[in-house]
Design a protein around this motif. Structure first.
Motif, PDB file in Angstrom:
ATOM      1  N   VAL A  13       0.856  -1.187   0.000  1.00  0.00           N
ATOM      2  CA  VAL A  13       0.000   0.000   0.000  1.00  0.00           C
ATOM      3  C   VAL A  13       0.891   1.236   0.000  1.00  0.00           C
ATOM      4  N   TYR A  14       0.513   2.226  -0.782  1.00  0.00           N
ATOM      5  CA  TYR A  14       1.309   3.448  -0.910  1.00  0.00           C
ATOM      6  C   TYR A  14       1.435   4.166   0.432  1.00  0.00           C
ATOM      7  N   ASP A  15       2.656   4.552   0.777  1.00  0.00           N
ATOM      8  CA  ASP A  15       2.933   5.273   2.015  1.00  0.00           C
ATOM      9  C   ASP A  15       2.937   6.775   1.723  1.00  0.00           C
ATOM     10  N   SER A  60      -4.603   5.085 -19.682  1.00  0.00           N
ATOM     11  CA  SER A  60      -3.866   3.885 -20.078  1.00  0.00           C
ATOM     12  C   SER A  60      -2.615   4.356 -20.809  1.00  0.00           C
ATOM     13  N   PHE A  61      -1.529   3.583 -20.709  1.00  0.00           N
ATOM     14  CA  PHE A  61      -0.281   4.015 -21.318  1.00  0.00           C
ATOM     15  C   PHE A  61       0.571   2.808 -21.656  1.00  0.00           C
ATOM     16  N   THR A  62       1.572   3.045 -22.503  1.00  0.00           N
ATOM     17  CA  THR A  62       2.525   2.011 -22.858  1.00  0.00           C
ATOM     18  C   THR A  62       3.928   2.507 -22.581  1.00  0.00           C
ATOM     19  N   THR A  63       4.813   1.557 -22.243  1.00  0.00           N
ATOM     20  CA  THR A  63       6.237   1.865 -22.075  1.00  0.00           C
ATOM     21  C   THR A  63       7.032   0.724 -22.691  1.00  0.00           C
ATOM     22  N   GLY A  64       8.121   1.043 -23.336  1.00  0.00           N
ATOM     23  CA  GLY A  64       8.923  -0.007 -23.923  1.00  0.00           C
ATOM     24  C   GLY A  64       8.155  -0.776 -24.980  1.00  0.00           C
ATOM     25  N   PRO A  65       8.689  -1.907 -25.426  1.00  0.00           N
ATOM     26  CA  PRO A  65       8.060  -2.648 -26.519  1.00  0.00           C
ATOM     27  C   PRO A  65       6.931  -3.566 -26.094  1.00  0.00           C
ATOM     28  N   THR A  66       6.792  -3.886 -24.791  1.00  0.00           N
ATOM     29  CA  THR A  66       5.855  -4.950 -24.410  1.00  0.00           C
ATOM     30  C   THR A  66       4.970  -4.602 -23.224  1.00  0.00           C
ATOM     31  N   THR A  67       5.072  -3.434 -22.661  1.00  0.00           N
ATOM     32  CA  THR A  67       4.383  -3.141 -21.404  1.00  0.00           C
ATOM     33  C   THR A  67       3.267  -2.130 -21.599  1.00  0.00           C
ATOM     34  N   SER A  68       2.092  -2.446 -21.067  1.00  0.00           N
ATOM     35  CA  SER A  68       0.989  -1.490 -21.023  1.00  0.00           C
ATOM     36  C   SER A  68       0.382  -1.524 -19.641  1.00  0.00           C
ATOM     37  N   ALA A  69      -0.224  -0.421 -19.230  1.00  0.00           N
ATOM     38  CA  ALA A  69      -0.817  -0.342 -17.904  1.00  0.00           C
ATOM     39  C   ALA A  69      -1.931   0.683 -17.918  1.00  0.00           C
ATOM     40  N   SER A  70      -2.747   0.643 -16.872  1.00  0.00           N
ATOM     41  CA  SER A  70      -3.819   1.619 -16.738  1.00  0.00           C
ATOM     42  C   SER A  70      -4.145   1.800 -15.266  1.00  0.00           C
ATOM     43  N   GLY A  71      -4.822   2.885 -14.943  1.00  0.00           N
ATOM     44  CA  GLY A  71      -5.196   3.159 -13.564  1.00  0.00           C
ATOM     45  C   GLY A  71      -5.537   4.613 -13.376  1.00  0.00           C
ATOM     46  N   ASP A  72      -5.946   4.949 -12.178  1.00  0.00           N
ATOM     47  CA  ASP A  72      -6.248   6.329 -11.823  1.00  0.00           C
ATOM     48  C   ASP A  72      -5.024   6.946 -11.162  1.00  0.00           C
ATOM     49  N   ILE A  73      -4.603   8.107 -11.635  1.00  0.00           N
ATOM     50  CA  ILE A  73      -3.403   8.746 -11.120  1.00  0.00           C
ATOM     51  C   ILE A  73      -3.614   9.189  -9.678  1.00  0.00           C
ATOM     52  N   THR A  74      -2.687   8.778  -8.801  1.00  0.00           N
ATOM     53  CA  THR A  74      -2.735   9.170  -7.391  1.00  0.00           C
ATOM     54  C   THR A  74      -1.791  10.323  -7.113  1.00  0.00           C
ATOM     55  N   ILE A  75      -0.594  10.262  -7.671  1.00  0.00           N
ATOM     56  CA  ILE A  75       0.416  11.305  -7.498  1.00  0.00           C
ATOM     57  C   ILE A  75       0.950  11.678  -8.877  1.00  0.00           C
ATOM     58  N   ASN A  76       1.014  12.977  -9.155  1.00  0.00           N
ATOM     59  CA  ASN A  76       1.568  13.468 -10.420  1.00  0.00           C
ATOM     60  C   ASN A  76       2.694  14.432 -10.084  1.00  0.00           C
ATOM     61  N   TYR A 102       6.801  15.828 -11.174  1.00  0.00           N
ATOM     62  CA  TYR A 102       7.705  15.919 -12.307  1.00  0.00           C
ATOM     63  C   TYR A 102       8.641  14.714 -12.310  1.00  0.00           C
ATOM     64  N   GLY A 103       8.521  13.892 -13.353  1.00  0.00           N
ATOM     65  CA  GLY A 103       9.386  12.726 -13.488  1.00  0.00           C
ATOM     66  C   GLY A 103       8.752  11.430 -13.057  1.00  0.00           C
ATOM     67  N   ILE A 104       7.664  11.463 -12.266  1.00  0.00           N
ATOM     68  CA  ILE A 104       7.063  10.237 -11.740  1.00  0.00           C
ATOM     69  C   ILE A 104       5.541  10.374 -11.669  1.00  0.00           C
ATOM     70  N   LEU A 105       4.840   9.314 -12.109  1.00  0.00           N
ATOM     71  CA  LEU A 105       3.421   9.140 -11.841  1.00  0.00           C
ATOM     72  C   LEU A 105       3.260   7.981 -10.873  1.00  0.00           C
ATOM     73  N   VAL A 106       2.351   8.126  -9.905  1.00  0.00           N
ATOM     74  CA  VAL A 106       2.065   7.061  -8.953  1.00  0.00           C
ATOM     75  C   VAL A 106       0.601   6.658  -9.106  1.00  0.00           C
ATOM     76  N   PHE A 107       0.378   5.346  -9.165  1.00  0.00           N
ATOM     77  CA  PHE A 107      -0.967   4.779  -9.162  1.00  0.00           C
ATOM     78  C   PHE A 107      -1.070   3.923  -7.901  1.00  0.00           C
ATOM     79  N   ALA A 108      -2.112   4.097  -7.125  1.00  0.00           N
ATOM     80  CA  ALA A 108      -2.233   3.352  -5.869  1.00  0.00           C
ATOM     81  C   ALA A 108      -3.698   3.042  -5.585  1.00  0.00           C
ATOM     82  N   ASP A 109      -3.952   1.830  -5.094  1.00  0.00           N
ATOM     83  CA  ASP A 109      -5.277   1.483  -4.588  1.00  0.00           C
ATOM     84  C   ASP A 109      -5.111   0.870  -3.208  1.00  0.00           C
TER      85      ASP A 109
END
Length: 313
Positions: free
Chosen positions: A218-220, A255-271, A273-280
């Protein structure tokens, strides 16, 4: 620091006592974040870097010394001397300040063992200039803020989640899963470490990591983030950091993709500069924004509320 310069000029006064700071009454040019105290005559450099300081003083006479001596003295104990065997004329000097423990304050000081007198026939009695050295942009472009941000967060992660299971996605094909171990940083390295995973640890270069997914953590909320300098340095990842930071917002479902094989989705918890955090309530995901290839916002009727979802295709 390529656009950092401060030029000061002394136009008033008839003399300066021994062991006294030169007080400059006019700022000829000021670009960047150097600051000047007109009461004490001190200039403060707030950032590490390489700086050049030069000065000149025009002397009419002294109160008895056979020559003149002026020193640039910092509050860190650095002393740069300029002197002349003459009691009349100009005296100048130059100093190179390689600062790695900012802030640093310095002053130009009369060290002649005598009072120095200025001529009333000339308008400018003394001049001091300081500028940052720009090595072809290398001083700014050698650092990537997103990497510094990621390293700062990882320092906290290894302390807050020792042994936690994590899936590491990279801009390569492989996905690695293992327990958080520690960080390694060479004694000669700067702020960017390697991340170690596993009981028999494998070290990973963090500049290749796109996503860290913690399925059972769980996100701290005590995790802190770096604030970019103002102005934001124009370096290797600046535009991408700014683009993504301003394109999405906390609460957006994406939803987003990174690199050649990775995709993900979620609601942004922290935005940040340089980092997005998704947490449930059961998991969290850290995404290094310069590694994002594509991003899509889901809004209105098309939006589906969901927890973090990540896959390697």
């Amino acid at each position: 620091m390529a656009s950092t310069v401060l030029q000061l000029q002394k136009n008033s006064g008839t003399s300066i006592l021994d062991n006294s700071n030169f007080i400059f009454d006019q700022i000829i040019s000021s670009v960047g974040n150097l600051s000047y105290d007109p009461v004490t005559g001190a200039v403060t450099i707030p950032e590490d870097g390489l700086y050049i300081v030069d000065w000149w003083v025009s002397i009419q006479s002294t109160s008895g010394a056979p020559g003149t001596a002026v020193q640039l003295i910092s509050d860190k104990g650095q002393v740069f001397e300029s002197n002349s065997p003459n009691k009349t004329g100009n005296i100048g000097g130059i100093a190179v300040l390689n600062i790695d423990d900012a802030p640093v304050a310095f002053s130009l000081v009369n060290m002649s063992n005598a009072t120095l007198f200025f001529s009333g026939m000339i308008a400018s009695k003394a001049n001091l200039r300081i500028s940052a050295v720009d090595s072809g942009g290398a001083a700014d472009n050698s650092r990537c803020f997103a990497l510094d941000q990621f390293a700062h967060v990882l320092e906290q992660i290894v302390t807050l989640y020792p042994g936690a299971s994590v899936s590491l996605f990279s801009n390569r094909l492989a996905t690695i899963t293992g327990p958080i171990n520690s960080l390694y940083r060479s004694p000669d390295a700067g702020s960017v470490p390697m991340l170690l995973l596993g009981d028999e640890p494998v070290a990973f270069s963090i500049d290749k990591i796109t996503v860290l997914y913690f399925p059972d953590s769980v996100y701290d909320s005590s995790i802190t983030y770096l604030t970019p300098p103002d102005p934001f340095p124009q370096n290797c990842d600046t535009d991408q950091i700014k683009n993504i930071h301003d394109y999405v917002a906390v609460g957006d479902s994406i939803s987003f993709t990174t690199g050649p094989t990775t995709s993900a989705s979620g609601d942004i918890t922290i935005n940040e500069y340089g980092i997005l955090v998704f947490a449930d309530t059961t998991s969290m995901m850290l995404v290094v924004t310069p590694q994002i290839f594509s991003i899509q916002k889901v809004t209105g009727a098309a939006r589906i509320d969901h927890s973090i979802s990540i896959s390697a295709r």
